[in-house]
Design a protein around this motif. Structure first.
Motif, mmCIF file in Angstrom:
data_model
loop_
_atom_site.group_PDB
_atom_site.id
_atom_site.type_symbol
_atom_site.label_atom_id
_atom_site.label_comp_id
_atom_site.label_asym_id
_atom_site.label_seq_id
_atom_site.Cartn_x
_atom_site.Cartn_y
_atom_site.Cartn_z
ATOM 1 N N ASN A 83 9.317 -2.657 2.906
ATOM 2 C CA ASN A 83 10.081 -2.102 1.782
ATOM 3 C C ASN A 83 10.110 -2.994 0.555
ATOM 4 O OD1 ASN A 83 10.709 0.177 3.242
ATOM 5 N ND2 ASN A 83 12.709 -0.576 3.902
ATOM 6 N N THR A 84 9.591 -4.204 0.647
ATOM 7 C CA THR A 84 9.616 -5.118 -0.507
ATOM 8 C C THR A 84 8.222 -5.539 -0.951
ATOM 9 O OG1 THR A 84 9.919 -6.995 1.001
ATOM 10 C CG2 THR A 84 11.906 -6.001 0.063
ATOM 11 N N GLY A 85 7.357 -5.845 -0.021
ATOM 12 C CA GLY A 85 6.050 -6.362 -0.379
ATOM 13 C C GLY A 85 4.986 -5.310 -0.639
ATOM 14 N N TYR A 86 5.223 -4.072 -0.223
ATOM 15 C CA TYR A 86 4.219 -3.027 -0.430
ATOM 16 C C TYR A 86 4.246 -2.568 -1.883
ATOM 17 C CZ TYR A 86 1.598 1.320 -0.028
ATOM 18 O OH TYR A 86 0.673 2.323 -0.199
ATOM 19 N N THR A 87 3.128 -2.697 -2.585
ATOM 20 C CA THR A 87 3.072 -2.370 -4.017
ATOM 21 C C THR A 87 2.022 -1.316 -4.348
ATOM 22 O OG1 THR A 87 1.528 -4.201 -4.400
ATOM 23 C CG2 THR A 87 3.881 -4.665 -4.672
ATOM 24 N N ALA A 88 1.385 -0.753 -3.342
ATOM 25 C CA ALA A 88 0.327 0.222 -3.604
ATOM 26 C C ALA A 88 0.917 1.627 -3.797
ATOM 27 C CB ALA A 88 -0.691 0.198 -2.466
#
Length: 432
Positions: free
Chosen positions: A296-301
């Protein structure tokens, strides 16, 4: 029940990039004069936890005039708690408050959980009000009136699937007075399906219709429901990696003919339920860099985050927020409709970041109206309409600093806006 007078206040990245280049550009917000809106502050205190994207917190009914029902969270007695209630507006503009009561007569109270513990409401054909509230993997928390008047009391024991964890209940009323409810059921770490339920208004009971979506290692996120004049049920939902994620994928559509029990896609082709991400009628498929992730924090795609549905007759029209490889960190607002056996998409708003709040209605004059909320600014709630392939946005309620919204269209052809201002803990009603 307390009555109070209203207080009025005046594909791959390259492919997606090419696709967006072909779409009609959205006109700058404020490029056209806003339609006048009648705005009132609901005269009851609102808790700051009254905020979600999936919920259906507003309902309308035409009797001697238009009635409006807003389900909302009131402040609880201690920090990080809330008490659900209904604010009812009668045709004379007088507000009444209906608290949700436990079996021993106390007002129901639950812990805050933004994005999960918010209420959805509907009115059945016999005048009973139904509220599902404050469930994030909890057993049923269901309240209703037993007549057109009277208290809203706990009826959780009336529901099927007792003992199951329930999340994201969305509600709608069918033309015959029945209700339909979609929710995510179960707390499994490897699968959380979506189920559809029906309230038989004549029999006054709930039944399971079907598990409409389920897949190994996937969770279902119901977005919206609508029922057309023929009684067909239209379902909008998303998928995520199990057990859950703030970033979802493969926005999907499904239609049910209750008379035959037959499920179909938007073209009318039969579908077997439960659908999976591979068999569903997918509105927004994967694009460049998109993957199943529960980060929920590191996924940026690329990802989907919130969607809403309306009908043009029996044809679904969808508004949704999508973050693509081409949009950076911003979730843009898109519009989709069935075309040539698939889905055609248009870009509605691409100029900045939006909040997880959407609405869409179908108007005889403007056709589709897409409502969205900017994540910052003095004026944040906007309505977008399309003409000759070009989308134009205007401030929907310039005098209100709302940061969330829900929309219901009443039978007189008015858009009724449910507008929480969580910073100032106020709830507004607007008609336009």
């Amino acid at each position: 029940m307390r009555r109070a007078p209203s207080r009025a206040f005046l594909a791959p990245a390259a492919v997606l990039t090419a696709l967006l280049a072909l779409l009609p550009a959205a006109s700058p917000a404020g490029a056209a004069a806003a339609l006048p809106a009648s705005v009132e502050q609901v005269p009851y205190a609102m808790d700051e936890s009254n905020q979600a994207a999936w919920w259906t917190p507003a309902a309308t009914y035409k009797g001697r005039g238009q009635y409006t029902y807003f389900a909302f969270n009131e402040p609880g007695p201690t920090a990080a708690t809330h008490r659900p209630a209904i604010a009812r507006r009668d045709p004379d503009g007088v507000w009444s408050r209906l608290p949700l009561l436990t079996k021993d007569g106390r007002q129901a109270e639950f812990p805050d959980d933004n994005g999960h513990n918010q209420p959805s409401v509907a009115r059945d054909g016999s005048g009973r009000l139904h509220v599902f509230t404050s469930m994030h993997g909890d057993s049923w928390r269901y309240f209703r009136t037993d007549a057109t008047t009277g208290p809203v009391t706990d009826h959780s024991a009336d529901m099927p699937d007792q003992g199951q964890g329930v999340t994201y209940p969305v509600l709608t009323t069918a033309p015959n007075g029945d209700l339909y409810l979609a929710a995510r059921i179960g707390n499994g770490s490897d699968r959380r399906p979506g189920k559809l339920y029906r309230w038989d208004d004549a029999a006054a009971e709930w039944d399971v219709v079907a598990t409409f979506a389920s897949a190994q290692y996937r969770s279902v996120y119901p977005d919206d429901l609508a029922v057309d004049a023929a009684g067909n049920v239209h379902i909008l939902y998303e998928w995520s990696k199990a057990p859950s994620s703030a970033f979802r994928h493969k926005l999907s559509y499904l239609r049910l003919d209750p008379d035959s029990g037959r499920f179909t896609d938007s073209s009318g082709a039969p579908l077997t339920v439960p659908t999976t991400p591979d068999t569903a009628d997918v509105i927004q498929d994967f694009t460049s860099g998109e993957e199943w992730s529960s980060d929920n924090t590191g996924y940026t795609a690329a990802a989907v985050q919130s969607a809403k549905l309306t009908l043009d007759g029996s044809t679904p029209k969808v508004a949704y927020r999508y973050r693509s490889a081409a949009s950076g960190a911003n979730f843009h607002v898109l519009y989709a409709y069935p075309s040539a056996g698939g889905w055609r998409r248009q870009s509605v708003y691409t100029e900045g970041q939006t909040s997880a709040a959407l609405g869409i209605t179908w108007d005889e004059t403007d056709a589709k109206r897409v409502y969205y909320v900017k994540s910052s600014g003095t004026e944040r709630v906007f309505a977008a309409t399309e003409k000759d392939g070009s989308w134009t946005s205007v401030s929907a309620v310039p005098e209100v600093s709302a940061d969330r919204l829900a929309v219901r269209r009443d039978s007189d052809g008015n858009d009724i806006l449910y507008l929480p201002d969580t910073k100032n803990r106020r709830l507004h009603y607007a008609r336009r």
